[in-house]
Design a protein around this motif. Structure first.
Motif, PDB file in Angstrom:
ATOM      1  N   UNK A 196     119.644 129.675  12.020  1.00  0.00           N
ATOM      2  CA  UNK A 196     118.834 129.023  10.989  1.00  0.00           C
ATOM      3  C   UNK A 196     119.562 127.765  10.528  1.00  0.00           C
ATOM      4  N   UNK A 197     118.769 126.764  10.204  1.00  0.00           N
ATOM      5  CA  UNK A 197     119.317 125.462   9.824  1.00  0.00           C
ATOM      6  C   UNK A 197     118.749 125.044   8.471  1.00  0.00           C
ATOM      7  N   UNK A 198     119.616 124.574   7.616  1.00  0.00           N
ATOM      8  CA  UNK A 198     119.191 124.115   6.290  1.00  0.00           C
ATOM      9  C   UNK A 198     119.147 122.594   6.206  1.00  0.00           C
ATOM     10  N   UNK A 199     119.531 121.920   7.251  1.00  0.00           N
ATOM     11  CA  UNK A 199     119.531 120.458   7.237  1.00  0.00           C
ATOM     12  C   UNK A 199     118.298 119.851   7.901  1.00  0.00           C
ATOM     13  N   UNK A 200     117.351 120.663   8.322  1.00  0.00           N
ATOM     14  CA  UNK A 200     116.097 120.190   8.904  1.00  0.00           C
ATOM     15  C   UNK A 200     115.077 120.116   7.774  1.00  0.00           C
ATOM     16  N   UNK A 201     114.302 119.052   7.740  1.00  0.00           N
ATOM     17  CA  UNK A 201     113.429 118.808   6.595  1.00  0.00           C
ATOM     18  C   UNK A 201     111.947 119.115   6.814  1.00  0.00           C
ATOM     19  N   UNK A 202     111.495 119.221   8.069  1.00  0.00           N
ATOM     20  CA  UNK A 202     110.071 119.439   8.319  1.00  0.00           C
ATOM     21  C   UNK A 202     109.876 120.160   9.646  1.00  0.00           C
ATOM     22  N   UNK A 203     108.657 120.661   9.860  1.00  0.00           N
ATOM     23  CA  UNK A 203     108.345 121.306  11.134  1.00  0.00           C
ATOM     24  C   UNK A 203     108.394 120.306  12.285  1.00  0.00           C
ATOM     25  N   UNK A 204     108.021 119.078  12.038  1.00  0.00           N
ATOM     26  CA  UNK A 204     108.092 118.041  13.082  1.00  0.00           C
ATOM     27  C   UNK A 204     109.541 117.840  13.502  1.00  0.00           C
ATOM     28  N   UNK A 205     110.446 117.746  12.526  1.00  0.00           N
ATOM     29  CA  UNK A 205     111.867 117.618  12.848  1.00  0.00           C
ATOM     30  C   UNK A 205     112.385 118.852  13.581  1.00  0.00           C
ATOM     31  N   UNK A 206     111.892 120.022  13.204  1.00  0.00           N
ATOM     32  CA  UNK A 206     112.310 121.262  13.859  1.00  0.00           C
ATOM     33  C   UNK A 206     111.875 121.276  15.326  1.00  0.00           C
ATOM     34  N   UNK A 207     110.663 120.788  15.612  1.00  0.00           N
ATOM     35  CA  UNK A 207     110.192 120.728  16.989  1.00  0.00           C
ATOM     36  C   UNK A 207     111.033 119.756  17.811  1.00  0.00           C
ATOM     37  N   UNK A 208     111.341 118.614  17.246  1.00  0.00           N
ATOM     38  CA  UNK A 208     112.204 117.650  17.946  1.00  0.00           C
ATOM     39  C   UNK A 208     113.581 118.248  18.192  1.00  0.00           C
ATOM     40  N   UNK A 209     114.089 118.963  17.213  1.00  0.00           N
ATOM     41  CA  UNK A 209     115.395 119.609  17.336  1.00  0.00           C
ATOM     42  C   UNK A 209     115.372 120.632  18.470  1.00  0.00           C
ATOM     43  N   UNK A 210     114.300 121.423  18.577  1.00  0.00           N
ATOM     44  CA  UNK A 210     114.158 122.392  19.662  1.00  0.00           C
ATOM     45  C   UNK A 210     114.201 121.682  21.015  1.00  0.00           C
ATOM     46  N   UNK A 211     113.492 120.570  21.136  1.00  0.00           N
ATOM     47  CA  UNK A 211     113.497 119.808  22.384  1.00  0.00           C
ATOM     48  C   UNK A 211     114.874 119.291  22.745  1.00  0.00           C
ATOM     49  N   UNK A 212     115.589 118.757  21.759  1.00  0.00           N
ATOM     50  CA  UNK A 212     116.948 118.247  22.003  1.00  0.00           C
ATOM     51  C   UNK A 212     117.904 119.376  22.389  1.00  0.00           C
ATOM     52  N   UNK A 213     117.820 120.486  21.685  1.00  0.00           N
ATOM     53  CA  UNK A 213     118.698 121.620  21.979  1.00  0.00           C
ATOM     54  C   UNK A 213     118.443 122.151  23.388  1.00  0.00           C
TER      55      UNK A 213
END
Length: 123
Positions: free
Chosen positions: A97-114
């Motif tokens: 779990x991450x507390x530094x992500x601000x939105x679902x859009x950012x979370x989706x981008x983060x998933x792609x990068x990871x």
């Protein structure tokens, strides 16, 4: 550039401990990931939002054929998958779990990068 994940379902009605939407993504490694947000309390009268990344354990995803597969290796359609994940608590394994992500859009981008980073390390 081709996306390395597909949105399979967005649900506002799951049995997970959140009142916020849950997103289900199919990845090329045959896994299905969930992203959902939940509220956490920092201290008295102060809360925040954390985004949870989890692996859906009872299903796989055939990325090439766009097929959802049960643990028994039966292919199911998207409608049956949606009903299943909304009718009972899905079996998941929380990855992080991450507390530094601000939105679902950012979370989706983060998933792609990871995922891209993970596949580069395996190659």
């Amino acid at each position: 550039m081709e996306s390395n994940y597909r949105l399979l379902h967005k649900s506002n009605n799951t049995h997970l401990q959140t009142s916020l939407p849950v997103y289900f993504f199919g990845l090329p490694d045959n896994s299905i990931y969930l992203i959902y947000a939940r509220i956490y309390e920092v201290n008295f009268n102060k809360s925040g939002l954390e985004f949870v990344f989890a692996l859906l354990e009872e299903y796989n995803y055939d990325f090439d054929n766009n097929q959802i597969i049960t643990g028994e290796y039966d292919k199911i359609d998207l409608t049956r998958f949606r009903k299943s994940v909304e009718s009972r608590e899905p079996q998941i394994k929380i990855i992080k779990s991450y507390r530094n992500i601000r939105s679902f859009v950012d979370a989706q981008k983060f998933l792609g990068r990871k995922y891209r980073k993970m596949t580069k390390n395996c190659a």
